[in-house]
Motif scaffolding. Structure first.
Motif, PDB file in Angstrom:
ATOM      1  N   THR A 236      74.580  -5.319   5.698  1.00 33.64           N
ATOM      2  CA  THR A 236      74.826  -3.982   6.247  1.00 33.64           C
ATOM      3  C   THR A 236      73.576  -3.503   6.991  1.00 33.64           C
ATOM      4  N   TYR A 242      79.532  -2.648   8.566  1.00 37.40           N
ATOM      5  CA  TYR A 242      80.033  -2.901   9.916  1.00 37.40           C
ATOM      6  C   TYR A 242      81.492  -2.472   9.972  1.00 37.40           C
ATOM      7  N   ARG A 243      81.819  -1.800  11.056  1.00 36.74           N
ATOM      8  CA  ARG A 243      83.182  -1.275  11.196  1.00 36.74           C
ATOM      9  C   ARG A 243      83.998  -2.286  12.010  1.00 36.74           C
ATOM     10  N   VAL A 244      85.043  -2.822  11.359  1.00 36.08           N
ATOM     11  CA  VAL A 244      85.836  -3.883  11.989  1.00 36.08           C
ATOM     12  C   VAL A 244      87.291  -3.425  12.126  1.00 36.08           C
ATOM     13  N   CYS A 264      82.082  -5.333   5.326  1.00 37.93           N
ATOM     14  CA  CYS A 264      82.736  -4.664   6.458  1.00 37.93           C
ATOM     15  C   CYS A 264      83.669  -3.559   5.968  1.00 37.93           C
ATOM     16  N   ILE A 420      79.348 -11.569  11.153  1.00 36.77           N
ATOM     17  CA  ILE A 420      78.445 -10.441  10.869  1.00 36.77           C
ATOM     18  C   ILE A 420      77.191 -10.575  11.758  1.00 36.77           C
TER      19      ILE A 420
END
Ligand SMILES: NC(=O)CC[C@H](N)C(=O)O
Length: 430
Positions: A236, A242-244, A264, A420
């Motif tokens: 992170t 992380y926005r997936v 995520c 990532i």
């Protein structure tokens, strides 16, 4: 377990309207059978025990004119689909719930299936989308601490057809020689062999959009992870995930669980979700999922992929990889009998390392059709087909196979970490 194939030619000539779609098939109907199973109890005077599930006479009729009498242990009915074989030793519950099998019957080459029953944890989607299960022998008992019901009860409850007591080895050899075959599975005695044969020859999986039937209907947030020992959430940035956005073309839950375990935050969206809306959500990366059927039959999905290319890092798995291949300007083609199983060797061209991978696909990207700059990163060592792509200029990576396993080996799990890293590099350079 070896079954003897007894082949009897019934010898009637098919009317010309039933002539085979593809060249080279014989035109008489062949009835094939495996030796029936007889279970000795030792104590019972008759030497035969009743099987604890209901059986019906069933038939599998293939488009090449072969007819395989069998017993049913699932739902009754008549279904048409494409027959493929899967070489996984177990993991039948994940296979039953993998939406990528929509439109297909799955024949398990492992001769005995059902011995671990089914449980609540091994589902890969909410439903069974495949058309039916074909096995040699159904385990007479189930033994597993997670088992909550038998495979036969599960199939019946889900209105899914399953047949056993047929020579799956002979059928597999046939599929390897002829390629995947369309077929009809039926428990209905009122239907004639000719009717079923006609059905199998009047249907084709090629050119059909199957993803719109299996995709979710509206966006939702995904939160579930895999077990904590598989939690690799070290990536992170500033404590933020992380926005997936995950495009659901028939997504398997373990793809979402693995992304979640790598840190995520995921929104799953339908296959028809507009690219412009996805971009408004300001994602760090986009995943294009696995999914059933012919990748060239879903041009709208290819268009969506094209609109997103170069705007945000993207990762394609299986159908997602095939759509990316097309969006980059390449072509997909139908393979002879595809790859279905947990024992496919793949070479990572960058590292030279070989991974044993889980696979389930009947189509592939033709590497010679790809434009310059697109790199073939992985190769299937059984047949040299393209198993992975990268296009660094647009932050694209994709795999033809299944890094999430379920079922299968975990050798390829690192691909999630690479996604990532791709998102991280893209953030740093922007
Ligand atoms: N698992 C998948 O996504 C399958 C991809 C595609 N439907 C094929 O059969 O090749």
């Amino acid at each position: 377990m070896a079954a003897t194939t007894m082949t009897t030619t019934l010898g009637f000539v098919l009317p010309t309207s039933l002539s085979p779609r593809r060249g080279g098939f014989r035109v008489s109907v062949i009835r094939c059978s495996a030796s029936p199973l007889t279970l000795s109890t030792g104590s019972a005077a008759s030497g035969v025990v009743e099987k604890p599930w209901s059986t019906y006479d069933a038939r599998l009729v293939l488009e090449d004119g072969s007819i395989w009498p069998a017993k049913s242990f699932g739902a009754p009915g008549t279904r048409v689909a494409e027959l493929v074989f899967n070489t996984s030793l177990t993991g039948y519950q994940e296979i039953l719930t993998d939406p990528s099998y929509a439109g297909q019957f799955v024949l398990m080459t492992n001769p005995q299936i059902g011995n671990t029953g089914v449980n609540l944890d091994d589902e890969e989607s909410e439903q069974c989308f495949l058309a039916g299960l074909v096995i040699r022998s159904l385990s007479i008992s189930t033994s597993n601490w997670r088992c909550t019901k038998t495979l036969a009860d599960y199939l019946t409850e889900r209105n899914l057809m399953g047949i056993y007591d047929l020579d799956t080895r002979a059928i597999t050899r046939r599929l390897r020689e002829e390629g995947s075959l369309n077929g009809v599975l039926s428990t209905e005695q009122t239907k004639t062999d000719e009717e079923l044969l006609h059905m199998s020859r009047s249907w084709d999986i090629v050119g059909i959009d199957l993803i719109s039937d299996v995709s979710c209907k509206s966006p939702y947030e995904w939160v579930d992870k895999t077990d904590p020992e598989w939690d690799f959430n070290t990536n992170t940035r500033d404590g933020k995930p992380y926005r997936v956005i995950a495009y659901d073309f028939g997504i398997k839950h373990n793809i979402l669980r693995r992304l979640s375990s790598y840190g995520c935050q995921i929104t799953v969206v339908p296959s028809t979700f507009p690219a412009s809306e996805a971009l408004k959500m300001n994602p760090d990366g986009i995943l294009f999922s696995n999914g059933p059927g012919d990748p060239s039959a879903v041009p709208y999905a290819v268009e969506t992929v094209k609109e997103l290319l170069g705007k945000v890092p993207v990762y394609g798995i299986c159908m997602g990889h095939q759509l990316l291949g097309q969006a980059l300007g390449g072509k997909t083609f139908k393979m002879k009998f595809g790859h279905h199983g947990g024992n496919h060797p793949v070479r990572n061209n960058r590292t030279g390392q070989v991974e044993i991978s889980a696979q389930n696909h009947n189509y592939a990207v033709d590497p010679t059709s790809l434009p310059g700059g697109v790199e073939v990163t992985h190769v299937n060592l059984n047949d040299g087909s393209c198993a992975g792509l990268s296009f660094p200029a647009m932050n694209v990576m994709s795999l033809q196979y299944h890094p999430e396993a379920s079922p299968g080996p975990h050798d390829s799990d690192n691909a999630f970490r690479e996604f990532i890293e791709l998102m991280k590099r893209s953030k740093q350079s922007s």
